[in-house]
Design an enzyme around this catalytic site. Structure first.
Site, PDB file in Angstrom:
ATOM      1  N   CYS A 139       0.833  -1.209   0.000  1.00 47.78           N
ATOM      2  CA  CYS A 139       0.000   0.000   0.000  1.00 47.78           C
ATOM      3  C   CYS A 139       0.866   1.257   0.000  1.00 47.78           C
ATOM      4  CB  CYS A 139      -0.914  -0.009   1.223  1.00 47.78           C
ATOM      5  SG  CYS A 139      -1.897   1.492   1.379  1.00 47.78           S
ATOM      6  N   CYS A 142      -0.419   4.101   2.303  1.00 40.97           N
ATOM      7  CA  CYS A 142      -0.165   3.869   3.736  1.00 40.97           C
ATOM      8  C   CYS A 142       1.309   4.076   4.067  1.00 40.97           C
ATOM      9  CB  CYS A 142      -0.517   2.433   4.134  1.00 40.97           C
ATOM     10  SG  CYS A 142      -2.006   1.790   3.390  1.00 40.97           S
ATOM     11  N   ASP A 143       2.205   3.592   3.206  1.00 41.67           N
ATOM     12  CA  ASP A 143       3.613   3.472   3.600  1.00 41.67           C
ATOM     13  C   ASP A 143       4.599   4.325   2.805  1.00 41.67           C
ATOM     14  OD1 ASP A 143       2.827   1.568   5.472  1.00 41.67           O
ATOM     15  OD2 ASP A 143       2.990  -0.070   4.033  1.00 41.67           O
TER      16      ASP A 143
END
Ligand code: NAP
Length: 313
Positions: A139, A142-143
């Site tokens: 992701c 997200c990261d």
């Protein structure tokens, strides 16, 4: 299935809170079915993890995935849909009302819409699991931030790989796309953007065979599929975007599905069990877009409404 003594009876239960689930809930709420949405693990589904969605009609400048998810939820709740922050764990579809066991108690549902979506595939290679969250990710939204001024590798040749790879260029010093063929299945517009981007480069006809690192990702082992040559490629991040598997395990043996686990439906979103409908990526191996999933969710709710009306005579 066991009962925890906290059983609620609903006319329509919607499993999943992505574009499919909330679009179904919106239509069902406006039909006064008081639908209950079980969110699953990820509120807003996969779309909520996408930084910007540029191809959902009505947003000429794009819209944040999480923001679009919130709008879907708000609109469905405005008409009476109820959100339960819980995941379904088991279903019994052998008789109506259908029984669904969830984190927030058991449900008896006169009809059910499955909008459980899909989850990212793994490479299933040595080191991948151990280093997930320590450099390996599925992701970018997200990261991506963790890879500021770092070297990142992206695996895959579809829309996700190129779109997410382009997103990571906001942070990373370089993004190397590793693809097992020398042709991409990604749309021409994304291929063009990626090829033109100064931070993006490509290693083609190549697969990742090992993820290397002691507690933290340090490198990947690559193999050229044409020459067989193996190399070690140092990287700080490994983002894997190699397609999805539908989240339908719970329905195996009860709903008909194809070899890949996509639920078989007809043009009315009906499954092989009367009163159970499926829509979005749980049932759609072809389109897998926010707009098509939302459309399928709406169609499932319209059909569920007709089904319940016919049943009540
Ligand atoms: P996808 O289109 O199925 O592409 C998966 C990619 O991963 C393919 O290039 C495939 O290679 C590669 N791959 C699969 N298994 C592999 C393995 N074991 N090792 C190495 N490579 C592997 O999946 P996606 O990119 O997630 O897209 C899914 C759907 O969502 C598509 O319909 C896509 O159009 C849609 N989507 C759209 C947008 C957008 O419109 N902006 C954004 C994201 C996703 P091969 O090509 O060799 O098979």
């Amino acid at each position: 299935m066991s009962s925890n003594g906290n059983t609620k009876h609903v006319k329509l239960l919607v499993l999943g809170s992505g574009p499919t689930g909330y679009s179904a809930a919106l239509y069902a709420a406006r039909a006064e079915l008081q639908p209950v949405v079980l969110t699953g693990m990820q509120l807003g589904g996969q779309a909520a993890l996408t930084y910007t969605i540029e191809n959902y009609p009505g947003f000429p400048d794009g819209v944040g995935g999480a923001q679009l998810g919130e709008l879907f939820q708000k609109q469905a709740e405005h008409f009476g849909a109820v959100t339960e922050f819980a995941s379904a764990n088991a279903v019994d579809l052998s008789q109506r009302p259908f029984r669904v066991e969830s984190d927030s108690g058991d449900y008896l549902a006169d009809s059910l819409i499955v909008g459980t979506g899909a989850s990212p595939n793994h490479l299933d290679i040595p080191g991948e699991m151990e280093l997930t969250g320590r450099g390996v990710s599925y992701c970018a939204t997200c990261d991506g931030w963790f890879f500021k001024d770092k070297k990142v590798v992206v695996v895959g040749g579809g829309d996700s790989a190129l779109e997410e790879g382009l997103f990571i260029t906001r942070y990373a010093s370089s993004v190397t796309v590793i693809h097992r063929r020398n042709e991409f299945r990604a749309s021409p517009i994304l291929q063009h953007r990626a090829k033109e981007h100064p931070k993006v480069n490509f290693i083609l006809d190549t697969v990742v065979t090992d993820v290397i690192g002691n507690n933290k990702l340090e490198a990947v082992k690559l193999k050229n599929v044409k020459t067989g040559e193996e190399t070690i490629y140092e990287t700080d991040g490994l983002f894997i975007f190699i397609g999805h598997t539908p989240n339908t395990e719970m329905f195996k043996g009860q709903l008909d599905m194809n070899d890949l686990g996509y639920i078989n439906i007809n043009e009315k979103m009906e499954t092989n069990v009367r009163g159970v409908f499926a829509a979005g990526e749980a049932a759609d191996p072809h389109f897998r877009q926010v707009v098509t999933s939302a459309g399928m969710g709406a169609a499932a709710a319209i059909q569920a409404t007709r089904f319940l009306e016919a049943e009540s005579g």
